[in-house]
Design a protein around this motif. Structure first.
Motif, PDB file in Angstrom:
ATOM      1  N   LEU A 305       0.851  -1.194   0.000  1.00  0.00           N
ATOM      2  CA  LEU A 305       0.000   0.000   0.000  1.00  0.00           C
ATOM      3  C   LEU A 305       0.885   1.243   0.000  1.00  0.00           C
ATOM      4  O   LEU A 305       1.352   1.687   1.034  1.00  0.00           O
ATOM      5  CB  LEU A 305      -0.926  -0.006   1.212  1.00  0.00           C
ATOM      6  N   ARG A 367       6.385  -3.302   7.878  1.00  0.00           N
ATOM      7  CA  ARG A 367       5.082  -3.927   7.774  1.00  0.00           C
ATOM      8  C   ARG A 367       4.151  -3.025   6.983  1.00  0.00           C
ATOM      9  O   ARG A 367       4.323  -1.810   6.941  1.00  0.00           O
ATOM     10  CB  ARG A 367       4.521  -4.157   9.154  1.00  0.00           C
ATOM     11  N   ASP A 369       1.308  -1.487   7.192  1.00  0.00           N
ATOM     12  CA  ASP A 369       0.696  -0.242   7.630  1.00  0.00           C
ATOM     13  C   ASP A 369       1.739   0.852   7.869  1.00  0.00           C
ATOM     14  O   ASP A 369       1.514   2.001   7.535  1.00  0.00           O
ATOM     15  CB  ASP A 369      -0.168  -0.458   8.868  1.00  0.00           C
ATOM     16  N   TYR A 370       2.879   0.476   8.401  1.00  0.00           N
ATOM     17  CA  TYR A 370       3.952   1.451   8.566  1.00  0.00           C
ATOM     18  C   TYR A 370       4.374   1.965   7.204  1.00  0.00           C
ATOM     19  O   TYR A 370       4.570   3.156   7.005  1.00  0.00           O
ATOM     20  CB  TYR A 370       5.172   0.815   9.245  1.00  0.00           C
ATOM     21  N   ILE A 373       2.173   4.716   5.785  1.00  0.00           N
ATOM     22  CA  ILE A 373       2.335   6.060   6.350  1.00  0.00           C
ATOM     23  C   ILE A 373       3.689   6.640   5.949  1.00  0.00           C
ATOM     24  O   ILE A 373       3.801   7.824   5.653  1.00  0.00           O
ATOM     25  CB  ILE A 373       2.225   6.019   7.880  1.00  0.00           C
TER      26      ILE A 373
ATOM     27  N   TYR C  89      -3.969   1.084  18.170  1.00  0.00           N
ATOM     28  CA  TYR C  89      -3.015   0.115  17.633  1.00  0.00           C
ATOM     29  C   TYR C  89      -2.815  -1.025  18.612  1.00  0.00           C
ATOM     30  O   TYR C  89      -2.769  -2.192  18.239  1.00  0.00           O
ATOM     31  CB  TYR C  89      -1.686   0.794  17.327  1.00  0.00           C
ATOM     32  N   GLY C  93      -4.509  -3.445  16.565  1.00  0.00           N
ATOM     33  CA  GLY C  93      -3.378  -3.749  15.700  1.00  0.00           C
ATOM     34  C   GLY C  93      -3.459  -3.091  14.345  1.00  0.00           C
ATOM     35  O   GLY C  93      -2.886  -3.571  13.381  1.00  0.00           O
ATOM     36  N   PHE C  94      -4.204  -2.001  14.224  1.00  0.00           N
ATOM     37  CA  PHE C  94      -4.171  -1.311  12.940  1.00  0.00           C
ATOM     38  C   PHE C  94      -4.095   0.184  13.180  1.00  0.00           C
ATOM     39  O   PHE C  94      -4.442   0.686  14.239  1.00  0.00           O
ATOM     40  CB  PHE C  94      -5.366  -1.711  12.079  1.00  0.00           C
ATOM     41  N   ILE C  95      -3.587   0.888  12.167  1.00  0.00           N
ATOM     42  CA  ILE C  95      -3.431   2.329  12.290  1.00  0.00           C
ATOM     43  C   ILE C  95      -4.722   2.994  11.874  1.00  0.00           C
ATOM     44  O   ILE C  95      -5.155   2.871  10.741  1.00  0.00           O
ATOM     45  CB  ILE C  95      -2.283   2.818  11.393  1.00  0.00           C
ATOM     46  N   PHE C  97      -6.068   5.647  10.540  1.00  0.00           N
ATOM     47  CA  PHE C  97      -5.634   6.810   9.777  1.00  0.00           C
ATOM     48  C   PHE C  97      -6.532   8.015  10.014  1.00  0.00           C
ATOM     49  O   PHE C  97      -6.098   9.152   9.903  1.00  0.00           O
ATOM     50  CB  PHE C  97      -5.669   6.412   8.301  1.00  0.00           C
ATOM     51  N   ARG C 162      -5.139  -7.414   6.742  1.00  0.00           N
ATOM     52  CA  ARG C 162      -4.625  -6.269   7.461  1.00  0.00           C
ATOM     53  C   ARG C 162      -4.810  -4.919   6.763  1.00  0.00           C
ATOM     54  O   ARG C 162      -5.088  -3.907   7.417  1.00  0.00           O
ATOM     55  CB  ARG C 162      -3.141  -6.496   7.683  1.00  0.00           C
ATOM     56  N   LEU C 163      -4.637  -4.902   5.435  1.00  0.00           N
ATOM     57  CA  LEU C 163      -4.680  -3.617   4.751  1.00  0.00           C
ATOM     58  C   LEU C 163      -6.097  -3.085   4.592  1.00  0.00           C
ATOM     59  O   LEU C 163      -6.296  -1.900   4.394  1.00  0.00           O
ATOM     60  CB  LEU C 163      -4.026  -3.727   3.366  1.00  0.00           C
ATOM     61  N   LEU C 166      -7.115  -0.491   7.109  1.00  0.00           N
ATOM     62  CA  LEU C 166      -6.277   0.692   6.899  1.00  0.00           C
ATOM     63  C   LEU C 166      -6.823   1.521   5.736  1.00  0.00           C
ATOM     64  O   LEU C 166      -6.978   2.747   5.836  1.00  0.00           O
ATOM     65  CB  LEU C 166      -4.833   0.273   6.629  1.00  0.00           C
ATOM     66  N   PHE C 299       1.017  10.264  14.589  1.00  0.00           N
ATOM     67  CA  PHE C 299       1.339   8.863  14.371  1.00  0.00           C
ATOM     68  C   PHE C 299       2.849   8.664  14.457  1.00  0.00           C
ATOM     69  O   PHE C 299       3.335   7.722  15.083  1.00  0.00           O
ATOM     70  CB  PHE C 299       0.814   8.382  13.017  1.00  0.00           C
ATOM     71  N   VAL C 303       5.055   6.291  16.906  1.00  0.00           N
ATOM     72  CA  VAL C 303       6.092   5.347  16.483  1.00  0.00           C
ATOM     73  C   VAL C 303       7.422   5.681  17.151  1.00  0.00           C
ATOM     74  O   VAL C 303       8.140   4.803  17.628  1.00  0.00           O
ATOM     75  CB  VAL C 303       6.249   5.363  14.951  1.00  0.00           C
ATOM     76  N   ILE C 307       5.128   2.337  19.513  1.00  0.00           N
ATOM     77  CA  ILE C 307       3.670   2.285  19.419  1.00  0.00           C
ATOM     78  C   ILE C 307       3.116   1.244  20.381  1.00  0.00           C
ATOM     79  O   ILE C 307       3.726   0.220  20.623  1.00  0.00           O
ATOM     80  CB  ILE C 307       3.226   2.041  17.969  1.00  0.00           C
ATOM     81  N   GLU C 366       8.851  -1.499  22.055  1.00  0.00           N
ATOM     82  CA  GLU C 366       7.486  -1.781  21.640  1.00  0.00           C
ATOM     83  C   GLU C 366       6.914  -2.838  22.554  1.00  0.00           C
ATOM     84  O   GLU C 366       7.577  -3.809  22.875  1.00  0.00           O
ATOM     85  CB  GLU C 366       7.499  -2.300  20.209  1.00  0.00           C
ATOM     86  N   ASP C 372       3.064 -10.324  16.722  1.00  0.00           N
ATOM     87  CA  ASP C 372       4.430 -10.016  16.349  1.00  0.00           C
ATOM     88  C   ASP C 372       5.429 -10.908  17.071  1.00  0.00           C
ATOM     89  O   ASP C 372       6.540 -11.085  16.622  1.00  0.00           O
ATOM     90  CB  ASP C 372       4.750  -8.560  16.692  1.00  0.00           C
TER      91      ASP C 372
END
Lengths: 611, 264, 374
Positions: A305, A367, A369-370, A373, C89, C93-95, C97, C162-163, C166, C299, C303, C307, C366, C372
């Protein structure tokens, strides 16, 4: 599988008109009211009123309200009928539910009318205006307005509910009439342009009113043709499609070649009969097709992405601009030549590939999602650098680079004032991009991308150098985007940092996702529908009146697609399997495609009968 | 029947946040051997495989394959050197077809890049043909189960046992020297297990692969292994032939716990 | 030869070499810039520094102080927004946005309400109470936005690849921005003038600080303390931590996972609402795109701080704010880069990229989610 099944005798009897899921009905009603009030306050009715559908009866402004009660009146009682489930017979219950939803919705608008009349909230809400009030009440007073919307809401809700009850043929006829009228109205520019180009002005004159919108006889005519087609023509189309799909081997190849040939011919001939504005539109669509095809390789095939995709578009645009323009930043040394566009293009390829590597390398191990961004950050950094005083001597800062010449082909100069030539240029590059996507997808590299998309760590363990494979996707996408940038620079004749905002990345992403990730046709269709009809980030589409709302619609569309149809309008078979794994397996099981363990041992249990 | 020393593991240790997943492990495999790694759950067997295949980096020790250290290599580089693996919880590319699954596994054995794919060169066509043939060849190892009309079906429609078979075929497709099988018969019925046991033998005798296998099914372990290594709490507690190991009191203790009278 | 050494010596790909190169170059760039800055401060005519940038003027103590304070107050705001990213997160487990837009909603609400209060005269006469009021309203609106967002857009997508969430959150962000455009108009809108007594400088310890910035720091500190109490000392907080650790097990332990996720969104939304008001006080101007850059920077702050780590989010915010405010003058200018203030936003992104390159787990490590750790 769907609710459109013909009512058959083994259905359960119709439920009583008051046997409702009242909570759901009320909720849908309130939702209708809310949506209607939002649309009104978003200025859609007023802003779109100038776009006529049928002159003088109906404008896009009213359409923006009317579809809501009908759609939600239909949705409130639609239910998913799964294989093996028995559906209830449809009847009065559906009508009542639709009616109530519409009534509450209409009530919402009525409430809004009363509120606008009595309070002034114009301070925060800019569209809380007398014009809105006038439009909603038809200038006939509050009572008339409230009454009208209550009735109209109820009627439309009822109409939506009725869609469940009437026979399939009726539904088909009504849907066809509505769709054809809408389509002819939306594509008015194109259709009148084509009819002019092929010397059929009289047809356009009959169909359309002078200042836009279908004439009444035109609307009737279109509806009749649409209905006739729905009733008689569609079967033939379907048959033709089926017989085409059943072709095999040699014949299939030949049929494909014929299809491809006719596409090419259409691409060449169509712009000839079209006028300036329509060609301009086609050229814009083409630029976005090119961008979207590039992003499709990155997102659709390799599953990365990349939100900073616009950076490569910018690299292409700026490289071309600086190399060809006579008015580039003053810091460049004198010996640097002003090159021809094609020479610049070679540099563009090199720079795009290098910037793809440079941006790609640090992010490629991150990964998903990182990565999204961080690429977004890179896109923004590149724009800020082009904008900055620091590099202003080279890039022109906020003033950008102007005086970019067109593409001199010897016999003709392709530049923005000749959109037809630009379109041909874009089409050539799109053809190249399509070829690249098509070849790569079924090659060793394409398989590696697929594997990475499915399970990156397993792909790595199976001997795929995931870093290199992903970088390659990044670079190929970057080069295609840079091509688009190079053509863009030649077309517009100038580049500014504001042409390369993040919004462009997002719009391309919407195009790819709405069209169908990983599917070339889908991506082209997505670009044509979205950019062509609604318009690009800065380019107007066929519905120029929508420019105020197109970003809103894009956002909503993106969410809607992700929730309801993540595979896009024209899905890639594999992608849609990924996204609907369970349903797919259930389907395969019903068709008896799923194998069972050692059938000889399990005996008759083993063979699941196809459903 | 042991040949040259292929894989040597010296004093291998790995810790996850202070926890020893593997401690001072020594291990070796000779060419043409079938070695089973057994041990109770949580003994570190899969970590052991992950480390050989480069998915986990050890904290100490060394892994030497054909005289070259594998430390610091990425999993794809390990595979390219000739070590392929399967996964305990079958991890196929479920939405790719069965043929594509074995085709993609030949990635590191093939080399056609952008140029060949774009221009459909003669060498590209030849290589695609070879990839396809080798893919069908390894699938043919399992009889008619994975070939024919199945070739073009997505892997997700396969039965559980066939998925395990396809995973083995996929590891064979990478043209390895050593195959690491992580519980190859888990979840199979006795008949399938018996069949696969035979096939594991054939992997060595007909295809010449060396095999390291994690397995819980003692019958399989007994039938195919030349040597058995027992892990417990990240340490090797016994090594030797099946008979030696199965009578070793420490092994019995690891599996069954300490007899009551000895526990004090 | 130890394992670690061997590991380094092992064959590495071109990408790794390039990354090492990048790390070295970036570190060199930053350190040299700083050194030259210091040399210049000591002696403005320092021969080495002057050769690179003869125009550099250096910073006076007052300027430095001013930059630190404005960096910290903006950083506090980033930190508050970052908490929302970090918490979501941690749990899902997702950002998210669109979290920046939740912040924008807070700022917009504050603008609308404070202007209404100003018309009524309450803003002048009773500033502190008005401020409290707009904070409360902003919290309510932002929380509502966050919760609706979760319910409509994210809940149906739990367990999707996962995407997908997002991408959805990008759509949500886009949608909220444009809802603001169509309802409230596209132009920038301003907060009413702050009372004079607030804008005055006051001396605290060794610093001369403007009242607004003191207020921002105080409000941020109070919110942070409240959040810390909620997460560490209450049952709700315990549930949140449990869900972050493992959703399935948490639900087996009798925790209502859905409710906990909603709470997480709500708390994150409330913090963003507070941050929105702080934005209004600091900059007094708000537009539909207000949420975008601060959102991304927050964000980055999350990080930078690691995060999933709440203290880290706040610390990350403060460090990012300071870096953004100081680095243009302390690192870029000594290199002779002109017009550095335009590159402020680029600095924030560079910090993000640098941190991810050098220490991907963030400054404070983290808290790994179970996935993970596998």
């Amino acid at each position: 599988m769907s609710a459109t099944m013909e009512p058959t005798s083994d259905l359960l009897g119709a439920r009583g008109p008051l046997d409702q899921d009242w909570r759901k009905v009320i909720n849908y009603g309130l939702l209708t009211a809310l949506v209607l009030m939002f649309i009104s306050l978003a200025n859609m009715p007023v802003g779109l009123d100038s776009r006529k559908i049928i002159e003088p009866l109906l404008s896009m402004g009213y359409i923006s309200l009317l579809w809501v009660p009908a759609a939600l009146g239909y949705a409130v009682t639609s239910e998913k009928v799964l294989e093996g489930m028995v559906a209830h017979k449809k009847g009065a219950r559906e009508l009542v539910a639709g009616l109530i939803v519409g009534l509450i919705g209409g009530g919402g608008l009525g409430l809004l009318i009363v509120l606008i009349d009595n309070f002034d909230l114009r301070d925060p809400l800019v569209n809380w205006s007398p014009q809105l009030l006038a439009l909603l009440t038809f200038d006939e007073g509050i009572g008339y307005g409230v009454g009208f919307w209550l009735m109209a809401g109820a009627a439309l809700g009822l109409f939506g509910g009725a869609a469940h009850v009437v026979s399939a043929t009726v539904r088909k006829v009504v849907a066809a009439a509505i769709l054809w009228i809408l389509a002819f109205s939306v594509f008015e520019t194109v259709i009148s342009d084509i009819s002019e180009g092929i010397q059929l002005e009289w047809l356009a004159d009959e169909l359309y009113y002078v200042r836009g919108g279908l004439s009444q006889q035109g609307a009737v005519g279109v509806a009749v043709v649409g209905i006739l087609f729905a009733l008689f023509g569609r079967e033939h189309v379907r048959e033709a499609k089926q017989s085409f799909q059943s072709l095999e081997g040699e014949k299939r190849t030949r049929a494909n070649a014929i299809m491809l040939g006719s596409c090419v011919v259409a691409t060449i001939v169509l712009p000839m009969v079209l006028g300036r504005i329509t060609n301009e539109l086609l050229a814009n669509v083409g630029l976005f097709v090119l961008l979207a095809l590039g992003l499709n390789i990155v997102v659709g095939l390799a599953g990365i992405l990349d939100l900073g995709y616009v950076a490569f578009f910018a690299v292409g645009g700026y490289t071309t601009a600086i190399l060809t323009s006579s008015n580039r930043g003053e810091s460049w040394p004198d010996w640097m030549p002003h090159t021809h566009w094609f020479v610049a293009l070679i540099v563009v390829v090199v720079f795009a590939a290098l910037s793809g590597l440079f941006i790609g390398a640090p992010v490629i191990r991150m990964r998903g999602d990182y990565l999204a961004i961080v690429t977004l950050g890179f896109g923004e950094i590149i724009r800020l650098l082009f904008l900055s005083d620091w590099l202003g001597g080279f890039t022109g800062g906020a003033q950008g680079v102007t005086n970019i010449p067109g593409v001199d082909l010897g016999f003709v100069e392709v530049k923005g004032t000749d959109p037809r030539a630009i379109f041909y240029l874009v089409a050539v590059f799109c053809a190249f991009a399509i070829y690249v996507s098509w070849r790569l997808e079924k090659s060793r590299i394409g398989r590696a991308w697929m594997a990475i998309r499915e399970d990156e760590s397993v792909a790595e363990a199976m001997g795929i150098n995931t870093v290199n494979a992903k970088l390659l996707a990044f670079v190929v996408g970057a080069v295609l985007a840079a091509f688009s940038g190079a053509i863009f620079a030649a077309k517009v004749g100038s580049v500014f940092p504001t042409s390369f905002i993040i919004l462009v990345s997002i719009v391309i992403l919407v195009v790819v996702i709405v069209g169908g990730m990983g599917n070339i046709y889908g991506v082209i269709a997505g670009a044509a529908v979205l950019i062509g009809v609604l318009g690009g980030p800065k380019q107007p589409g066929l519905l120029a009146e929508f420019s105020e709302f197109k970003l809103l619609i894009y956002g909503a569309l993106l969410i809607w697609m992700m929730l309801k149809r993540p595979e896009g309008l024209v899905p890639n078979v594999r992608r849609s399997r990924e996204l609907h794994q369970e349903e797919f397996l259930q389907d395969a099981w019903l068709k008896g495609h799923v194998d069972t363990d050692d059938q000889d041992e399990l005996g008759d249990e083993g063979g699941v009968a196809p459903a | 029947m042991s040949g040259e020393r292929l894989l040597t593991i010296k004093n291998l240790s790995v810790t996850f946040g202070g926890l020893h997943a593997l401690k001072d492990l020594n291990f070796h495999v000779d060419e043409g051997e079938i070695v089973s790694v057994i041990g109770p759950n949580g003994a570190g067997k899969t970590t052991f495989f992950n480390m050989i295949s480069g998915m986990v980096t050890p904290t100490a020790g060394d892994i030497i394959f054909r005289g070259e250290s594998l430390l610091g290599l990425d999993p794809n580089q390990v595979t390219a050197r000739g070590i392929a693996r399967t996964f305990q919880n079958v991890r196929l590319f479920a939405n790719m077809t069965i043929l594509e699954n074995v085709m993609v596994a030949q990635h590191c054995r093939t080399k056609q890049g952008l140029w060949g794919s774009l221009f459909n060169t003669a060498s590209f066509k030849k290589e695609e043909e070879e990839i396809r043939e080798w893919g069908e060849h390894v699938l043919g190892f399992f009889g008619s189960r994975l070939i024919g009309y199945r070739l073009e079906q997505p892997a997700s429609v396969l039965s559980y046992a066939n998925r395990r078979r396809l995973e083995i075929a996929r590891s064979m497709a990478t043209k390895p020297t050593v195959i690491l099988l992580d519980e190859p018969v888990a979840g199979m019925n006795p008949k399938e297990t018996e069949e696969l046991t035979g096939l594991i033998g054939k992997l060595r005798s007909e295809w010449g692969f060396t095999i390291v296998m994690i397995e819980h099914d003692m019958k399989v372990v007994r039938d195919v292994s030349d040597r058995v290594v027992v892990l417990d709490h990240g340490e090797t507690i016994a090594q030797g032939s099946y008979e030696e190991v199965s009578t070793n009191p420490e092994v019995i203790e690891a599996y069954l716990g300490r007899p009551a009278e000895e526990a004090s | 030869m130890t394992t670690a050494m061997r590991h380094k010596a092992a064959q590495k790909t071109g990408v790794d070499q390039f990354l090492t190169f990048l790390r070295v170059v970036l570190s060199f760039f930053i350190i040299t810039g700083l050194v030259m800055f210091v040399l210049q401060q000591i002696n403005p005519d320092n021969p080495i520094a002057a050769r690179i940038n003869p125009d550099a003027t250096g910073l006076t103590a007052d300027q430095f102080e001013g930059l630190v304070i404005s960096g910290l107050s903006q950083g506090a705001m980033y930190g508050l927004i970052a908490l929302g990213y970090s918490m979501v997160y941690g749990v899902l487990g997702f950002i998210n946005f669109a979290h920046g837009e939740v912040f924008m909603v807070g700022a917009m609400t504050g603008m609308i309400v404070s202007n209404k209060l100003d018309e009524a005269g309450a803003w002048e006469s009773n500033f502190l109470l008005s401020l409290l009021f707009i904070i409360v309203v902003a919290i309510v609106c932002s929380t509502a936005t966050a919760v609706i967002m979760e319910r409509v857009a994210y809940r149906p997508l739990r367990g999707a690849p996962r995407l997908i969430p997002l991408i959805t959150s990008i759509g949500v962000s886009f949608l909220i921005q444009n809802i603001s455009v169509v309802l409230l108009g596209p132009g920038a809108k301003s907060y009413p003038t702050l009372p004079d007594w607030l804008a005055d400088k006051r001396s605290i310890l060794f610093f001369e600080i403007e009242g607004t910035k003191i207020m921002v720091l105080v409000v941020a500190a109070i919110s942070m303390a409240g959040l810390w109490f909620l997460v560490e000392r209450t049952k709700t907080g315990k549930a949140m931590r449990a869900v972050a650790e493992d959703k399935e097990i948490a639900s087996l332990m009798g925790i209502d996972v859905n409710k906990t996720i909603v709470t997480t969104f709500a708390v994150g939304g409330a913090m963003a609402g507070v941050a929105g008001i702080l934005w209004g006080i600091l900059f007094r101007s708000v537009i539909h795109t207000t949420g975008f850059l601060p959102g991304i920077k927050a964000f980055s702050a999350a990080v930078v701080g690691g995060i999933g780590n709440l203290g880290g989010a706040m610390a990350g915010g403060l460090s990012l704010g300071s870096a953004e405010s100081l680095a243009p003058l302390m690192v870029l200018e000594p290199w002779g880069i002109g017009g550095v203030s335009q590159l402020k936003d680029a600095v924030a992104f560079l910090v993000l990229i640098f941190v991810l390159l050098v220490r991907p787990t963030g400054l404070f490590g983290e808290r790994l989610s179970s996935e993970d750790r596998a």
